[in-house]
Design an enzyme around this catalytic site. Structure first.
Site, PDB file in Angstrom:
ATOM      1  CG  ASP A  11      -9.472   0.540   4.934  1.00  0.00           C
ATOM      2  OD1 ASP A  11      -9.234   0.347   3.723  1.00  0.00           O
ATOM      3  OD2 ASP A  11      -8.659   0.280   5.835  1.00  0.00           O
TER       4      ASP A  11
ATOM      5  CE  LYS B  91      -3.768  -2.414   2.255  1.00  0.00           C
ATOM      6  NZ  LYS B  91      -4.518  -2.719   3.465  1.00  0.00           N
TER       7      LYS B  91
ATOM      8  CD  GLN C 189      -3.175  -4.322   6.596  1.00  0.00           C
ATOM      9  OE1 GLN C 189      -3.123  -3.341   5.859  1.00  0.00           O
ATOM     10  NE2 GLN C 189      -3.702  -5.470   6.195  1.00  0.00           N
TER      11      GLN C 189
END
Ligand code: NAP
Length: 282
Positions: A118, A51, A95
């Site tokens: 997200d 990422k 994460q």
């Protein structure tokens, strides 16, 4: 038609890069992503590295926030709130999965919804349900990006989603509904899975069961989106769809690897740019 993710990924990344450049020029703001990683899970470390590399390639700065496995929930929540309050950070990536003992739902709720790139904060999931503008979870957004890129007709289509996770299945079903598909969501208690999947003009599978969807479960000409990423004993990757038997019946199908998986990080960066644009406009 094979729905390759690469050209879609390249287009999205090029658009994000152009947007980042414009934002820098117009307001001097460089989109910055706070990347929160707890513990030392090797798979999570690889995801985070990928990422960060992708962010770098489009001019988004990523700032590491690494915390030890033993961090307490209260401490993690406080750190996420502090990042949320930091004007130099535009997006926060937590994460997942978190190490045992930490509650993902509680941690996600500690992130400012405007920085939740997200799209997993309850406010953003609620906005999706309410049909309001908000940040959409990256993998379902990537599925829509692929369908749109290759010209799938969603309005009025029978869409079947296999899987009902917060991360993929549920938001994907909502996105398809918002595009006026007639949506069925299947899960482990669904009585006759094939009966549903055979009706689908658009079949999206996110179950985490290697090759569970076989050719006899797919309608002739259907669009098949395979979200699954499963590591086989041989070390090879397989989707949730049995590509070889389905490819001869489907009208269009994503490969694994090389399909949806390529879009998830691109959509994360698109969400990060959008968050930075919103904050710069305040
Ligand atoms: P998850 O949280 O484990 O959810 C799986 C869902 O599938 C559940 O709702 C489960 O039903 C359902 N399911 C499992 N077995 C089934 C079966 N035999 N028949 C019908 N439904 C079944 O998984 P996830 O996070 O949504 O991920 C799904 C897959 O997508 C995994 O392979 C994952 O690696 C992959 N993935 C890929 C990306 C990417 O970037 N490409 C991103 C995220 C996930 P119940 O609710 O009844 O248990």
């Amino acid at each position: 038609m094979i729905l390759h993710g690469k050209p879609v990924q390249e287009r999205v990344l090029a658009e994000v890069k152009a947007g980042v450049d414009r934002l820098k020029q117009a307001s001097g703001v460089t989109p910055t992503l706070g990347v929160v990683l707890i513990g030392e899970d090797p798979a999570s470390q690889i995801y985070v590295r990928n990422k960060k590399r992708a962010a770098d390639s489009v001019g988004i700065v990523s700032r590491d926030c690494l915390y030890p496995q033993g961090i307490a929930q209260r401490e993690l929540n406080a750190l996420l709130r502090a990042l949320s309050a930091d004007p130099a950070i535009h997006g926060i990536l937590l994460q997942l999965p978190l190490p045992k003992g930490l509650d993902e739902t509680v941690a996600l709720a500690a992130i400012d919804p405007e920085k939740d790139v997200d799209g997993l904060h309850p406010t953003n999931l609620g906005r999706l349900l309410a049909g309001e503008a908000g940040t959409v979870p990256c993998t379902p957004a990537g599925c829509l990006e692929i369908l749109d890129h290759y010209g799938a007709k969603l309005e009025g289509a029978e869409a079947v989603v296999v899987g009902r996770s917060r991360l993929v299945g549920k938001p994907l079903a909502q996105l398809l509904l918002a595009r006026h598909a007639t949506v069925t969501t299947c899960h482990t208690r669904t009585r006759d899975l094939g009966e549903h999947t055979r009706r689908a003009d658009v079949l999206c599978v996110a179950a985490g069961r290697p090759r569970m969807i076989t050719g006899d479960m797919v309608k002739e000409g259907a669009w098949v989106i395979d979200v699954g990423v499963n590591r086989l004993d041989t070390g090879k990757l397989a989707g949730d769809v049995d590509f070889d038997s389905v490819v001869t019946r489907a009208g269009a199908i994503t490969p694994v690897p090389g399909g949806v998986g390529l879009l998830t990080v691109a959509m994360l960066l698109k969400n990060t740019l959008a968050a930075a644009q919103r904050q710069a406009a305040r």
